[in-house]
Design a protein around this motif. Structure first.
Motif, PDB file in Angstrom:
ATOM      1  N   ARG A  79       0.850  -1.207   0.000  1.00 26.19           N
ATOM      2  CA  ARG A  79       0.000   0.000   0.000  1.00 26.19           C
ATOM      3  C   ARG A  79       0.880   1.249   0.000  1.00 26.19           C
ATOM      4  O   ARG A  79       0.666   2.170  -0.799  1.00 26.19           O
ATOM      5  N   VAL A  80       1.871   1.288   0.876  1.00 33.24           N
ATOM      6  CA  VAL A  80       2.780   2.440   0.944  1.00 33.24           C
ATOM      7  C   VAL A  80       3.513   2.605  -0.391  1.00 33.24           C
ATOM      8  O   VAL A  80       3.631   3.714  -0.916  1.00 33.24           O
TER       9      VAL A  80
ATOM     10  N   ASP B 146       3.187   6.781   3.660  1.00 37.86           N
ATOM     11  CA  ASP B 146       3.009   6.038   4.910  1.00 37.86           C
ATOM     12  C   ASP B 146       1.892   6.653   5.749  1.00 37.86           C
ATOM     13  O   ASP B 146       1.090   5.927   6.335  1.00 37.86           O
ATOM     14  N   TRP B 147       1.819   7.975   5.808  1.00 36.37           N
ATOM     15  CA  TRP B 147       0.751   8.620   6.563  1.00 36.37           C
ATOM     16  C   TRP B 147      -0.623   8.293   5.970  1.00 36.37           C
ATOM     17  O   TRP B 147      -1.599   8.139   6.712  1.00 36.37           O
TER      18      TRP B 147
ATOM     19  N   ALA C 199      10.756   0.965  -3.535  1.00 38.26           N
ATOM     20  CA  ALA C 199      10.478  -0.435  -3.178  1.00 38.26           C
ATOM     21  C   ALA C 199      11.301  -0.863  -1.960  1.00 38.26           C
ATOM     22  O   ALA C 199      10.764  -1.473  -1.024  1.00 38.26           O
ATOM     23  N   TYR C 200      12.592  -0.537  -1.950  1.00 42.22           N
ATOM     24  CA  TYR C 200      13.423  -0.896  -0.802  1.00 42.22           C
ATOM     25  C   TYR C 200      12.967  -0.165   0.462  1.00 42.22           C
ATOM     26  O   TYR C 200      12.876  -0.775   1.537  1.00 42.22           O
ATOM     27  N   ALA C 201      12.694   1.113   0.345  1.00 43.54           N
ATOM     28  CA  ALA C 201      12.232   1.863   1.517  1.00 43.54           C
ATOM     29  C   ALA C 201      10.925   1.278   2.039  1.00 43.54           C
ATOM     30  O   ALA C 201      10.743   1.127   3.252  1.00 43.54           O
ATOM     31  N   SER C 202      10.030   0.929   1.140  1.00 43.70           N
ATOM     32  CA  SER C 202       8.747   0.348   1.545  1.00 43.70           C
ATOM     33  C   SER C 202       8.961  -0.960   2.293  1.00 43.70           C
ATOM     34  O   SER C 202       8.371  -1.187   3.353  1.00 43.70           O
TER      35      SER C 202
ATOM     36  N   ILE D 156      11.739  11.762  -0.325  1.00 41.45           N
ATOM     37  CA  ILE D 156      11.484  11.538   1.101  1.00 41.45           C
ATOM     38  C   ILE D 156      10.087  12.007   1.480  1.00 41.45           C
ATOM     39  O   ILE D 156       9.360  11.307   2.192  1.00 41.45           O
ATOM     40  N   GLU D 157       9.682  13.155   0.995  1.00 47.22           N
ATOM     41  CA  GLU D 157       8.351  13.676   1.327  1.00 47.22           C
ATOM     42  C   GLU D 157       7.250  12.823   0.699  1.00 47.22           C
ATOM     43  O   GLU D 157       6.220  12.577   1.330  1.00 47.22           O
ATOM     44  N   SER D 158       7.458  12.337  -0.507  1.00 50.24           N
ATOM     45  CA  SER D 158       6.463  11.456  -1.135  1.00 50.24           C
ATOM     46  C   SER D 158       6.290  10.183  -0.319  1.00 50.24           C
ATOM     47  O   SER D 158       5.170   9.721  -0.099  1.00 50.24           O
TER      48      SER D 158
END
Length: 183
Positions: A37-38, A128-129, A61-64, A121-123
Motif C-alpha cells: 500500500r505504501v 506512509d501517513w 520499493a526498498y524503503a517500503s 522523502i516527502e512522497s
C-alpha cells in the motif's frame, strides 16, 4: 481518475520480505500488504515528477520493504535505526542506501520534510501517513485509487497489530511511548 497500474509482485519487495519471513512470522501478510500500500501511494504521488524512473522505483520499493522491519527484527517500537541498519546490511551500503535511509528515518515526521532528496522523502512520508490514517490524510491521492489498492492489499488488522505492539512498548517505556515520531 486515469488508471494507475497496481503491481502485485514487485521483485525487490518480494525478495526482502522473503529474506525476513521468519522474523515476520504470523504478521507476514499484514506487513506485506502495508508495504505494498505504501509503495503504491508513494509511486502515485511521485508519478508526474521528472525524477520518476526505474532507479527511483527501486528506491521506493526498498524503503517500503524496510521502513518498519525493525519492529520484527529487533522486537522494538524504537525501530527506525534498526530498520535502517537491516536495509544497509542487506544492500551492503550501495550508493542508494543514503537516500533509502532518509526515506525510512523521516517517514514518521509529523510535518513536511524539507531538505536533500525532498521530493522522494516527502512522497514516501506522505504515502506512509496515508496508510497509517487509512486515507484520512490523503495528500491528493484519490479515494478510488486507495480503495483499489486496499482491495488488492487489505489491512488484515495491521493497525490492531501495531496498536498491540505500541501498547507493550508504552508499558516498558512510559516516558518515550512513540520514539519513531519526528517533528
Amino acid at each position: 481518475m486515469k488508471h494507475f497500474p497496481i503491481t502485485y509482485n514487485e521483485p525487490v519487495i518480494e525478495q526482502v520480505l522473503e529474506h525476513y519471513s521468519e522474523h515476520l512470522g504470523g504478521d507476514f501478510q499484514k506487513y506485506r500488504n502495508h508495504v505494498y500500500r505504501v509503495f503504491h501511494y508513494a509511486l502515485y504521488i511521485i508519478r508526474k515528477s521528472e525524477h520518476m524512473n526505474s532507479k527511483v522505483r527501486g528506491q521506493i520499493a526498498y524503503a517500503s520493504a524496510f521502513h518498519d522491519i525493525g519492529i520484527w527484527t529487533h522486537k522494538t517500537f524504537d525501530y527506525l535505526k534498526p530498520s535502517i541498519f537491516a536495509m544497509q546490511e542487506y544492500l551492503q551500503n550501495t550508493p542508494d542506501t543514503k537516500i533509502i535511509a532518509g526515506m525510512i528515518f523521516w517517514h514518521h515526521k509529523r510535518s513536511a520534510y524539507v531538505g536533500k532528496h525532498q521530493l522522494l522523502i516527502e512522497s514516501f512520508r506522505r504515502a506512509d501517513w496515508i496508510d497509517v490514517t487509512k486515507g484520512i490524510k490523503s495528500f491528493g491521492v484519490p479515494r478510488e485509487f486507495m480503495e483499489e489498492v486496499t482491495n488488492v492489499f487489505p489491512y488484515h488488522h495491521f493497525h490492531i497489530t501495531l496498536m498491540k505492539k505500541s501498547f507493550k512498548h508504552m508499558l516498558k517505556h512510559p516516558f518515550a511511548p512513540f520514539p519513531m515520531f519526528k517533528n
